[in-house]
Scaffold this active site. Structure first.
Site, PDB file in Angstrom:
ATOM      1  N   GLN A 101      37.007  40.613  -1.607  1.00 49.88           N
ATOM      2  CA  GLN A 101      36.851  40.883  -3.044  1.00 49.88           C
ATOM      3  C   GLN A 101      35.702  40.034  -3.589  1.00 49.88           C
ATOM      4  OE1 GLN A 101      41.047  41.019  -4.992  1.00 49.88           O
ATOM      5  NE2 GLN A 101      41.292  39.853  -3.122  1.00 49.88           N
ATOM      6  N   ASN A 102      35.167  39.151  -2.771  1.00 48.88           N
ATOM      7  CA  ASN A 102      34.136  38.232  -3.249  1.00 48.88           C
ATOM      8  C   ASN A 102      32.769  38.902  -3.250  1.00 48.88           C
ATOM      9  OD1 ASN A 102      36.245  36.496  -3.277  1.00 48.88           O
ATOM     10  ND2 ASN A 102      35.594  35.276  -1.520  1.00 48.88           N
TER      11      ASN A 102
ATOM     12  N   ASP B 105      29.966  36.846  -3.351  1.00 52.34           N
ATOM     13  CA  ASP B 105      29.030  35.736  -3.165  1.00 52.34           C
ATOM     14  C   ASP B 105      28.195  35.786  -1.886  1.00 52.34           C
ATOM     15  OD1 ASP B 105      30.875  34.841  -1.173  1.00 52.34           O
ATOM     16  OD2 ASP B 105      31.897  33.524  -2.601  1.00 52.34           O
TER      17      ASP B 105
ATOM     18  N   HIS C  76      34.339  44.668  -4.125  1.00 50.72           N
ATOM     19  CA  HIS C  76      33.941  44.483  -5.528  1.00 50.72           C
ATOM     20  C   HIS C  76      32.435  44.300  -5.695  1.00 50.72           C
ATOM     21  CE1 HIS C  76      38.308  43.134  -6.657  1.00 50.72           C
ATOM     22  NE2 HIS C  76      38.197  44.422  -6.478  1.00 50.72           N
TER      23      HIS C  76
ATOM     24  N   CYS D 155      12.537  52.081 -16.397  1.00 48.40           N
ATOM     25  CA  CYS D 155      12.855  53.256 -17.228  1.00 48.40           C
ATOM     26  C   CYS D 155      13.255  52.837 -18.643  1.00 48.40           C
ATOM     27  CB  CYS D 155      13.955  54.100 -16.579  1.00 48.40           C
ATOM     28  SG  CYS D 155      15.624  53.446 -16.808  1.00 48.40           S
TER      29      CYS D 155
ATOM     30  N   GLY E 286      43.349  33.308   0.090  1.00 46.81           N
ATOM     31  CA  GLY E 286      42.677  32.841  -1.129  1.00 46.81           C
ATOM     32  C   GLY E 286      42.585  33.883  -2.224  1.00 46.81           C
ATOM     33  N   THR E 287      43.590  34.731  -2.297  1.00 46.55           N
ATOM     34  CA  THR E 287      43.601  35.703  -3.400  1.00 46.55           C
ATOM     35  C   THR E 287      44.909  35.587  -4.171  1.00 46.55           C
ATOM     36  OG1 THR E 287      43.453  38.042  -4.033  1.00 46.55           O
ATOM     37  CG2 THR E 287      44.396  37.593  -1.848  1.00 46.55           C
TER      38      THR E 287
ATOM     39  N   PRO F 108      47.168  27.760  -1.209  1.00 43.99           N
ATOM     40  CA  PRO F 108      47.913  26.548  -1.588  1.00 43.99           C
ATOM     41  C   PRO F 108      48.969  26.807  -2.654  1.00 43.99           C
ATOM     42  CG  PRO F 108      45.585  26.351  -2.228  1.00 43.99           C
ATOM     43  CD  PRO F 108      45.742  27.667  -1.532  1.00 43.99           C
TER      44      PRO F 108
HETATM   45  C1  BJW Z   1      42.794  28.903  -2.548  1.00 39.54           C
HETATM   46  C2  BJW Z   1      42.095  27.730  -2.476  1.00 39.54           C
HETATM   47  C3  BJW Z   1      41.759  27.292  -1.208  1.00 39.54           C
HETATM   48  C4  BJW Z   1      42.415  28.103  -4.533  1.00 39.54           C
HETATM   49  N1  BJW Z   1      42.124  28.002  -0.142  1.00 39.54           N
HETATM   50  N2  BJW Z   1      43.155  29.594  -1.483  1.00 39.54           N
HETATM   51  C5  BJW Z   1      47.918  48.738 -11.119  1.00 39.54           C
HETATM   52  C6  BJW Z   1      48.735  47.974 -11.946  1.00 39.54           C
HETATM   53  C7  BJW Z   1      48.192  47.301 -13.057  1.00 39.54           C
HETATM   54  C8  BJW Z   1      46.843  47.360 -13.343  1.00 39.54           C
HETATM   55  C9  BJW Z   1      46.029  48.103 -12.538  1.00 39.54           C
HETATM   56  C10 BJW Z   1      46.571  48.800 -11.451  1.00 39.54           C
HETATM   57  N3  BJW Z   1      45.557  49.431 -10.818  1.00 39.54           N
HETATM   58  C11 BJW Z   1      44.403  49.168 -11.473  1.00 39.54           C
HETATM   59  C12 BJW Z   1      44.656  48.364 -12.518  1.00 39.54           C
HETATM   60  C13 BJW Z   1      43.641  47.833 -13.497  1.00 39.54           C
HETATM   61  C14 BJW Z   1      42.853  46.666 -12.959  1.00 39.54           C
HETATM   62  C15 BJW Z   1      43.816  45.562 -12.561  1.00 39.54           C
HETATM   63  O1  BJW Z   1      44.119  45.327 -11.417  1.00 39.54           O
HETATM   64  N4  BJW Z   1      44.326  44.805 -13.523  1.00 39.54           N
HETATM   65  C16 BJW Z   1      45.288  43.733 -13.245  1.00 39.54           C
HETATM   66  C17 BJW Z   1      44.627  42.375 -13.499  1.00 39.54           C
HETATM   67  C18 BJW Z   1      46.528  43.936 -14.068  1.00 39.54           C
HETATM   68  N5  BJW Z   1      42.002  47.072 -11.845  1.00 39.54           N
HETATM   69  C19 BJW Z   1      40.828  47.621 -12.017  1.00 39.54           C
HETATM   70  O2  BJW Z   1      40.393  47.833 -13.138  1.00 39.54           O
HETATM   71  C20 BJW Z   1      40.037  48.018 -10.789  1.00 39.54           C
HETATM   72  N6  BJW Z   1      39.574  49.342 -10.924  1.00 39.54           N
HETATM   73  C21 BJW Z   1      40.401  50.394 -10.910  1.00 39.54           C
HETATM   74  O3  BJW Z   1      41.579  50.288 -10.707  1.00 39.54           O
HETATM   75  O4  BJW Z   1      39.769  51.601 -11.118  1.00 39.54           O
HETATM   76  C22 BJW Z   1      40.566  52.767 -11.238  1.00 39.54           C
HETATM   77  C23 BJW Z   1      39.610  53.877 -11.632  1.00 39.54           C
HETATM   78  C24 BJW Z   1      39.573  55.024 -10.857  1.00 39.54           C
HETATM   79  C25 BJW Z   1      38.707  56.055 -11.217  1.00 39.54           C
HETATM   80  C26 BJW Z   1      37.879  55.923 -12.333  1.00 39.54           C
HETATM   81  C27 BJW Z   1      37.912  54.774 -13.096  1.00 39.54           C
HETATM   82  C28 BJW Z   1      38.779  53.748 -12.729  1.00 39.54           C
HETATM   83  C29 BJW Z   1      38.767  47.178 -10.647  1.00 39.54           C
HETATM   84  C30 BJW Z   1      39.041  45.733 -10.449  1.00 39.54           C
HETATM   85  C31 BJW Z   1      37.708  44.966 -10.416  1.00 39.54           C
HETATM   86  C32 BJW Z   1      37.917  43.471 -10.402  1.00 39.54           C
HETATM   87  N7  BJW Z   1      36.657  42.829 -10.651  1.00 39.54           N
HETATM   88  C33 BJW Z   1      36.558  41.381 -10.543  1.00 39.54           C
HETATM   89  C34 BJW Z   1      35.113  40.963 -10.878  1.00 39.54           C
HETATM   90  C35 BJW Z   1      34.207  41.305  -9.699  1.00 39.54           C
HETATM   91  C36 BJW Z   1      32.791  40.943  -9.951  1.00 39.54           C
HETATM   92  C37 BJW Z   1      32.575  39.466 -10.095  1.00 39.54           C
HETATM   93  O5  BJW Z   1      32.820  38.688  -9.162  1.00 39.54           O
HETATM   94  O6  BJW Z   1      32.139  39.080 -11.178  1.00 39.54           O
HETATM   95  O7  BJW Z   1      36.911  40.970  -9.231  1.00 39.54           O
HETATM   96  S1  BJW Z   1      37.753  40.511 -11.546  1.00 39.54           S
HETATM   97  C38 BJW Z   1      38.082  39.236 -10.371  1.00 39.54           C
HETATM   98  O8  BJW Z   1      39.431  39.343  -9.844  1.00 39.54           O
HETATM   99  C39 BJW Z   1      37.163  39.544  -9.196  1.00 39.54           C
HETATM  100  C40 BJW Z   1      38.017  39.187  -8.033  1.00 39.54           C
HETATM  101  O9  BJW Z   1      37.522  39.825  -6.856  1.00 39.54           O
HETATM  102  C41 BJW Z   1      39.351  39.685  -8.459  1.00 39.54           C
HETATM  103  C42 BJW Z   1      40.488  39.068  -7.691  1.00 39.54           C
HETATM  104  O10 BJW Z   1      40.580  37.709  -7.921  1.00 39.54           O
HETATM  105  P1  BJW Z   1      40.855  36.727  -6.697  1.00 39.54           P
HETATM  106  O11 BJW Z   1      39.752  36.826  -5.725  1.00 39.54           O
HETATM  107  O12 BJW Z   1      42.214  36.963  -6.190  1.00 39.54           O
HETATM  108  O13 BJW Z   1      40.689  35.294  -7.384  1.00 39.54           O
HETATM  109  P2  BJW Z   1      41.738  34.472  -8.304  1.00 39.54           P
HETATM  110  O14 BJW Z   1      40.949  33.472  -9.061  1.00 39.54           O
HETATM  111  O15 BJW Z   1      42.598  35.374  -9.064  1.00 39.54           O
HETATM  112  O16 BJW Z   1      42.679  33.729  -7.261  1.00 39.54           O
HETATM  113  C43 BJW Z   1      42.187  32.698  -6.421  1.00 39.54           C
HETATM  114  C44 BJW Z   1      43.305  32.303  -5.491  1.00 39.54           C
HETATM  115  O17 BJW Z   1      42.801  31.338  -4.591  1.00 39.54           O
HETATM  116  C45 BJW Z   1      44.493  31.646  -6.201  1.00 39.54           C
HETATM  117  O18 BJW Z   1      45.687  32.267  -5.749  1.00 39.54           O
HETATM  118  C46 BJW Z   1      44.452  30.190  -5.739  1.00 39.54           C
HETATM  119  O19 BJW Z   1      45.740  29.603  -5.568  1.00 39.54           O
HETATM  120  C47 BJW Z   1      43.778  30.333  -4.404  1.00 39.54           C
HETATM  121  N8  BJW Z   1      43.054  29.136  -3.926  1.00 39.54           N
HETATM  122  N9  BJW Z   1      41.927  27.241  -3.794  1.00 39.54           N
HETATM  123  C48 BJW Z   1      42.847  29.158  -0.348  1.00 39.54           C
HETATM  124  N10 BJW Z   1      41.083  26.120  -1.057  1.00 39.54           N
HETATM  125 ZN    ZN Z   2      16.335  52.721 -14.708  1.00 46.67          ZN
END
Ligand code: BJW
Ligand code: ZN
Length: 249
Positions: free
Chosen positions: A108-109, A111, A126, A160, A197-198, A224
């Protein structure tokens, strides 16, 4: 080494199809903040509020400043032992497996640290922070510097005339279709599924672990903190990924 680590290590040696899903936590030990939690805040904005098409429509400059801040952190960062261990597991699987074993990394990263660590079979769910797309004509390009330096202004504009945007997936936007189909196929045939880490609250990515588990995969959670996936409970390794993953290679 704990019993869980030993058992997971053994399972990884034997499985013919391994899938790892990574989130922001794996890059935490490289100095890149996660989304959720106190250290994710930037100028008092919650990242979830900035990663939306609505935020970009309202204030594209603010959103680009946030992405440029993140680009600056990534430029300074190096892959950590967690990223390197996943690359090493992939190497083992592809050399020892002689084409019969498969390792797929779903991230999902945005970076690019998995690429820099040497992983090859990566599916970016993503998007990619170094990719840029025109909101008008759809033209795409890559660059590897801060957008403000590369384009000379924020928000940058396409030839554009329309605004350029980061090539990432925001809330409410569909995941890239080809990547999503490949991720579903990989998760559907995984014997071991690692969720690393998600926070596993963002869908549809979080659903991949549930899907794999429902089809009989053994699920390992490396984090963690507790997550909703802990219920699947084959192995829960509650520690930083940079400490645990090297023990699995
Ligand atoms: C460690 C650590 C260490 C710390 N070692 N671990 C079903 C139910 C409800 C809602 C929805 C659903 N289906 C869809 C939705 C809506 C929405 C959604 O999920 N909302 C929920 C929040 C409720 N989803 C969407 O909108 C998605 N699109 C979609 O569903 O489209 C449908 C569609 C179809 C057709 C037409 C139109 C639409 C898209 C989701 C996009 C998410 N985008 C982001 C930004 C990406 C770009 C960017 O980087 O800027 O993605 S948001 C952000 O969250 C980013 C991440 O990839 C994503 C996940 O976060 P992640 O990676 O899990 O990070 P954290 O911070 O949450 O967690 C970090 C973890 O690490 C923690 O647990 C720590 O404990 C741990 N940790 N240190 C290991 N050392
Ligand atoms: Zn353009």
């Amino acid at each position: 080494m704990t019993d869980s680590v030993r058992a997971l290590r053994q399972a990884l040696r034997e499985a013919s199809a391994i899938v790892a899903l990574t989130g922001a936590g794996i890059s935490r030990e490289s100095g890149i903040p996660t989304f959720r939690g106190a250290n994710g805040l930037w100028r008092n904005y919650a990242p979830e509020k900035l990663a939306t098409p609505e935020a970009f429509d309202r204030d594209p400059r603010l959103v680009w400043e946030w992405y440029d801040w993140r680009r600056s952190l990534i430029l300074k960062a190096q892959p950590n032992p967690g990223h390197l261990a996943l690359a090493e597991i992939e190497r083992h699987v592809s050399t020892e497996g002689a084409g019969k074993r498969r390792f797929t990394l779903l991230t999902q990263n945005v970076d690019g640290l998995h690429d820099r660590a040497g992983s090859h079979n990566i599916i970016k769910l993503h998007g990619d922070i170094w990719q840029v797309r025109c909101t008008g004509c759809g033209r795409q390009e890559r660059n590897d510097r801060l957008a403000v330096e590369y384009y000379g202004q924020l928000p940058p504009r396409c030839r554009c005339g329309a605004l350029l945007r980061p090539g990432v997936v925001w809330f409410g936007e569909p995941l890239p279709q080809d990547e999503w189909q490949r991720a579903l196929n990989a998760a559907g045939s995984a014997e071991v599924f690692l969720a690393i880490g998600t926070s596993a609250v963002v869908y549809p990515a979080a659903g991949l672990a549930e899907g794999a588990w429902a089809r009989g995969a053994k699920v390992a959670v490396v984090n963690p903190e507790p997550t909703p996936l802990d219920e699947m409970d084959t192995w829960v390794l509650r520690a930083p990924s940079g400490e645990v993953l090297p023990k699995l290679t």
